[in-house]
Design an enzyme around this catalytic site. Sequence first.
Site, PDB file in Angstrom:
ATOM      1  CB  SER A   1      -0.924   0.007   1.224  1.00 39.27           C
ATOM      2  OG  SER A   1      -0.192  -0.154   2.422  1.00 39.27           O
TER       3      SER A   1
ATOM      4  CG  HIS B   1      -1.593   3.715   4.221  1.00 37.82           C
ATOM      5  ND1 HIS B   1      -2.299   3.218   5.283  1.00 37.82           N
ATOM      6  CD2 HIS B   1      -1.022   2.641   3.607  1.00 37.82           C
ATOM      7  CE1 HIS B   1      -2.176   1.904   5.314  1.00 37.82           C
ATOM      8  NE2 HIS B   1      -1.401   1.526   4.315  1.00 37.82           N
TER       9      HIS B   1
END
Length: 332
Positions: free
Chosen positions: A70, A313
């Site tokens: 990711s 993230h």
Amino acid sequence: MNPRLLLTAIAAASALLTAPATSVAATGPAATVARPHSPSPRTVTSAEDRAGPAARTEPRFHEYVALGDSWSADVTVLGIDPTYAPIGCAQSTWNYPKQVAARLGVAVFRDATCGGATTREMTTPQNVGRVPLLAQGVNPAQFDRLTPTTDLVTVGIGGNDIGLADAVIGCINPLPAPLTAACRTRFTRADGTDVMSRRIADTKSRITSVLTGIRDRSPHATVLVVDYLAGISTDRGCYPLVPIHDQDLTWFGARLKELNGMLASAAVESGASFVDTYRASRGHDVCEPAGSRWVEGLAPLSTDPPGLAVPFHPNHLGANHQTATVLSALGR
């Protein structure tokens, strides 16, 4: 990446998932669009091509394949690009592989990156159909995109192998210290062994196996191992902005740095190049204010770009830094 975080955010933004996604970062050169979900090649038009024959230079690389999890997909909620992988992989339109491909002007580009990927998914398909009608599909084994003519590969992997994202989420604590105990004690054995450090050490052989597998399939490729941004500081927390005890958050920061050290060692031992995105990203961690942080905190909102975000993230600013660092490593 913890899939629960991504899928919760996707569900909240489901009405937007049917909107067409742009193919490359807004700041990069234009690109033609290939068939969605296909691992087939895609042609990227460079700025030199648009400038005409007089300004055109021969690209150094012609076939670029991006592999990873990711933090390489730069997963998103509102800017998902399903051109190269299923929606459930949540590749962003601005992730660093797409920006790098556009800047290099490669003729063939395949982006295999996918949220939740481990080293296992390099050779095994990844089912991302966990939410009906929202995150359907199977991402083929990432190595399937490699060919003997691939001449550039970036790979960012390892965080999910050690379970770092799940551990971070598991340490969220609504009560400050000393009302509750430190989370890091869960990762310390009776003999004092740090479980996360042990996982990092054990994962090194998997990383070297991945790099060997890339070399076997694409023997002439330049291989870049891209590390993880300094998303968590090693010397400060910011409770309750990020509701993890400060001593736990700094412990996670130390493990993230340790993970990057392992990746650097594996790259050197395998004859690959190591791309250090960590050093210059310090001071842009989850505790920084909006506009300065390159990795989002727990709150699923971002200003870069505005809207829903995937917690813990990289945001668009983080992806831009990854892009610049990779290009610098390539002499661009």
